[in-house]
Scaffold this motif. Structure first.
Motif, PDB file in Angstrom:
ATOM      1  N   ASN A  52       1.686 -13.617  -3.138  1.00 47.78           N
ATOM      2  CA  ASN A  52       1.743 -14.005  -1.735  1.00 47.78           C
ATOM      3  C   ASN A  52       3.129 -13.775  -1.117  1.00 47.78           C
ATOM      4  O   ASN A  52       3.634 -14.599  -0.369  1.00 47.78           O
ATOM      5  CB  ASN A  52       1.314 -15.470  -1.558  1.00 47.78           C
ATOM      6  N   VAL A  53       3.749 -12.649  -1.463  1.00 46.05           N
ATOM      7  CA  VAL A  53       5.041 -12.318  -0.867  1.00 46.05           C
ATOM      8  C   VAL A  53       4.822 -11.398   0.325  1.00 46.05           C
ATOM      9  O   VAL A  53       3.861 -10.631   0.365  1.00 46.05           O
ATOM     10  CB  VAL A  53       5.989 -11.644  -1.889  1.00 46.05           C
ATOM     11  N   GLN A  54       5.713 -11.503   1.293  1.00 46.06           N
ATOM     12  CA  GLN A  54       5.632 -10.706   2.509  1.00 46.06           C
ATOM     13  C   GLN A  54       6.846  -9.774   2.573  1.00 46.06           C
ATOM     14  O   GLN A  54       7.936 -10.142   2.154  1.00 46.06           O
ATOM     15  CB  GLN A  54       5.625 -11.612   3.741  1.00 46.06           C
ATOM     16  N   PRO A  84       8.993 -20.210   0.598  1.00 44.66           N
ATOM     17  CA  PRO A  84       8.658 -21.549   0.100  1.00 44.66           C
ATOM     18  C   PRO A  84       8.699 -21.656  -1.437  1.00 44.66           C
ATOM     19  O   PRO A  84       9.083 -22.684  -1.973  1.00 44.66           O
ATOM     20  CB  PRO A  84       7.243 -21.801   0.618  1.00 44.66           C
ATOM     21  N   SER A  85       8.317 -20.601  -2.134  1.00 49.77           N
ATOM     22  CA  SER A  85       8.350 -20.659  -3.602  1.00 49.77           C
ATOM     23  C   SER A  85       9.638 -20.061  -4.171  1.00 49.77           C
ATOM     24  O   SER A  85       9.771 -19.920  -5.383  1.00 49.77           O
ATOM     25  CB  SER A  85       7.144 -19.938  -4.188  1.00 49.77           C
TER      26      SER A  85
END
Length: 175
Positions: A52-54, A84-85
């Motif tokens: 879930n990286v952008q 967030p992570s």
């Protein structure tokens, strides 16, 4: 029944003109090396999507400082992050460079806290290089004895004259 007359040259031309058909071997496919890199890139993109990286735009360079004083430098890298992570992925062509090569360009990017750590890093780097130079001097690696010109042992003119006399004596014997 008589055998039909045939011309061997015409038969050879027909056989040479035949491309493919029944009984001919198949052409081997040539694999392209670019396909492997594209496959790796797709796998990387799939793994990043699972995390879930952008993508982060506008990153011109990334410098990672190593403990030995060298810097891993990425010019125009692709950066993906999930803040967030606290996860970041940086990929591109990385080069190991000496810290002294990059210092003028990175000074304006550092804040006051980073400048203090950079000073400590520079001091430790100077101590490391001084220690290495002392070790080389102690082990004798620093001395360049092989670069000196060797001393002249013989007089080359006398040797040349002696050779000329020997050659004259041989010529007289032959004559």
């Amino acid at each position: 029944m008589s055998t039909p007359a045939f011309d061997p040259s015409k038969l050879a031309k027909l056989q040479a003109a035949r491309i493919g058909g029944k009984g001919t071997p198949r052409r081997k496919q040539v694999k392209k090396s670019g396909a492997a890199a594209a496959g790796d890139d797709r796998k990387l993109q799939a793994a990043l999507k699972k995390m879930n990286v952008q993508p982060v735009t506008g990153v011109e360079e990334v410098n990672m400082f190593k403990e030995d004083g060298n810097v891993l430098h990425f010019g125009r890298p692709q950066v993906h992050a999930d803040l967030p992570s606290n996860t970041m992925a940086i990929y591109g062509h990385g080069q190991d460079k000496d810290l002294t090569e990059l210092v003028p360009g990175i000074l304006n990017q550092l804040g006051p806290d980073s400048l203090a750590s950079l000073r400590k890093l520079a001091e430790s780097y100077q101590n490391l290089t001084a220690r290495q130079a002392a070790e080389k001097k102690e082990s004798g690696e620093g001395e360049d004895e092989g670069d000196d010109v060797p001393d002249l042992v013989e007089n080359f003119e006398e040797v040349d004259e002696a050779d000329a006399k020997k050659d004259e004596a041989k010529l007289e014997e032959l004559a």
